[in-house]
Design a protein around this motif. Sequence first.
Motif, short mmCIF file in Angstrom:
data_model
loop_
_atom_site.label_atom_id
_atom_site.label_comp_id
_atom_site.label_asym_id
_atom_site.label_seq_id
_atom_site.Cartn_x
_atom_site.Cartn_y
_atom_site.Cartn_z
N ARG A 23 0.84 -1.49 0.16
CA ARG A 23 0.12 0.31 0.30
C ARG A 23 0.87 1.01 -0.05
NH1 ARG A 23 -2.54 3.47 3.53
NH2 ARG A 23 -4.26 4.49 2.64
N PRO A 24 0.60 2.25 -1.38
CA PRO A 24 1.54 3.27 -0.93
C PRO A 24 0.73 4.22 0.52
CG PRO A 24 0.33 3.18 -3.29
CD PRO A 24 -0.51 2.05 -2.20
N VAL A 25 3.02 5.27 0.79
CA VAL A 25 2.48 5.57 2.01
C VAL A 25 2.33 7.39 1.61
CG1 VAL A 25 2.65 4.15 3.45
CG2 VAL A 25 4.63 5.17 2.38
N TYR A 56 -5.90 2.74 -11.71
CA TYR A 56 -5.34 2.81 -12.70
C TYR A 56 -4.16 3.49 -12.03
CZ TYR A 56 -4.74 6.87 -15.32
OH TYR A 56 -4.57 8.29 -15.78
N MET A 57 -3.64 3.97 -11.25
CA MET A 57 -2.54 5.20 -11.05
C MET A 57 -1.99 4.04 -10.23
SD MET A 57 -4.29 8.79 -10.76
CE MET A 57 -5.43 9.75 -12.34
N ARG A 58 -2.34 2.87 -9.29
CA ARG A 58 -1.71 2.80 -8.42
C ARG A 58 -0.24 1.39 -9.62
NH1 ARG A 58 2.02 0.65 -6.81
NH2 ARG A 58 2.27 -0.61 -4.88
N GLY A 59 -1.07 0.74 -10.56
CA GLY A 59 0.05 0.24 -11.54
C GLY A 59 1.33 1.39 -12.12
N VAL A 231 -12.46 -5.85 -9.35
CA VAL A 231 -11.94 -6.12 -8.16
C VAL A 231 -11.51 -7.37 -8.51
CG1 VAL A 231 -12.63 -7.03 -6.48
CG2 VAL A 231 -14.13 -5.53 -6.71
N GLY A 232 -11.65 -8.89 -8.89
CA GLY A 232 -10.38 -9.50 -9.28
C GLY A 232 -10.89 -10.62 -7.87
N GLY A 233 -9.84 -11.26 -7.91
CA GLY A 233 -9.16 -12.20 -6.53
C GLY A 233 -10.50 -12.76 -6.54
N TYR A 258 -3.65 -4.85 -6.56
CA TYR A 258 -2.88 -3.82 -6.70
C TYR A 258 -1.63 -3.96 -5.83
CZ TYR A 258 -5.99 -2.64 -10.74
OH TYR A 258 -6.95 -2.56 -11.63
N ASN A 259 -2.49 -3.35 -4.06
CA ASN A 259 -1.75 -3.12 -3.52
C ASN A 259 -0.67 -4.18 -2.64
OD1 ASN A 259 -1.59 -0.73 -3.10
ND2 ASN A 259 -3.01 -0.45 -1.73
N ALA A 260 -0.74 -6.28 -3.41
CA ALA A 260 -0.18 -7.11 -2.71
C ALA A 260 1.24 -7.05 -3.51
CB ALA A 260 -1.18 -7.64 -3.75
N GLU A 261 1.74 -7.71 -2.37
CA GLU A 261 3.03 -7.41 -2.67
C GLU A 261 3.52 -9.13 -2.50
OE1 GLU A 261 5.74 -6.20 1.25
OE2 GLU A 261 3.50 -5.45 1.91
N ARG A 262 3.29 -9.94 -3.25
CA ARG A 262 3.11 -11.01 -4.07
C ARG A 262 2.05 -11.51 -5.01
NH1 ARG A 262 3.74 -11.96 1.60
NH2 ARG A 262 5.49 -11.77 1.43
N PRO A 263 2.44 -12.37 -6.00
CA PRO A 263 1.08 -12.55 -6.81
C PRO A 263 0.25 -12.98 -5.64
CG PRO A 263 2.96 -12.82 -7.88
CD PRO A 263 3.61 -12.85 -6.44
N ALA A 264 -1.03 -13.22 -5.95
CA ALA A 264 -2.29 -13.65 -5.44
C ALA A 264 -2.87 -15.10 -6.05
CB ALA A 264 -3.23 -13.39 -4.69
#
Length: 342
Positions: A23-25, A56-59, A231-233, A258-264
């Motif tokens: 998650r961005p800070v 989309y900006m998170r990507g 949403v996905g998942g 989008y904020n995942a640190e590893r693929p789900a």
Amino acid sequence: MTDTSTSPSTSTQVQLVRRPTGRPVPEDFRTVQIELPPLGVDEVRVANEFLSVDPYMRGRMNDVKSYIPPFALDETMTGGAVGRVVESRAESLPVGTPVRHMLGWRDVAQAEADSFSPVEEIPGASLSAHLGILGMTGLTAYVGLTAIADVREGDTVFISGAAGAVGSAAGQIARLLGASQVIGSAGSAEKVTVLTGKYGYDAAINYKDAPVRDQLPEHVPDGVDVFFDNVGGDHLEAALDVMNDGGRIALCGAIASYNAERPAPGPDNLANLITRGLRMQGFTLGGYVDHAPEYQRRMAEWFPAGDIPQDETVVDGIENAVEAFLGMMDGANIGKMLVRTV
């Protein structure tokens, strides 16, 4: 040359200074003051009124190959915005012209005239509507339902992220295109009430109450023909369970990851694509802008008639743009999340 006595000479802008992990800070961004140079030939200066912050900006904050280049570090980010020309050296865009453009994340934008598109001022509507239902948001929903999912008269449609900007537009457009039943998901009881009470959804589920996979079947006893996914998942997995034979799935977003640190892990029921003859297709709007005139013709009927109610969640101040973005990523908005700069 126009009178420049009231034209701002500085621009407050937001830059990305560090690529987020998870998650961005706020520390991933900085706000700077930029002194604007005098206008060149065929350039204009625009005082932005509203900026769009979008999932989309998170990507774009990741340095990975995608359909749009990543944001560069230590440079001002970009995104949708609307405002008015306050200084101009372009005959095509005189002072006072309302415009839409992609030089967001700043309160004042300056560039060549062809970077800006004039927009119509609609009685009773804010210019911000051109960032939402009258702009790319509404067009995205329309393209996903028509060009991708081929929504048909009598279809049952399920929409994830239904209280967001694209989702709230998609539910209403699906109904106007002939869907007989529209079901949505959202992340709070308040949003569920808005979906059923304002946007005309037949039913809505709060995905925080229980797994979507457990809740969805009771609302669609006859199955789902079209799934519009933001949403996905777990939402995609739940939809695959209940899709009818020949169903169509439009993949618009996957905000859950989008904020995942590893693929789900992927859905455990992808075999339903085969056994039920489903069609699943992802899309981005860039490949479908030729649908804009068709959408504008339809919206010219729907919007003035009041057939498309809309909500906006507005955060005031360019200095709060990062807060607005982070809130949007956490689901704090109903409808379009915007930053008002004036």
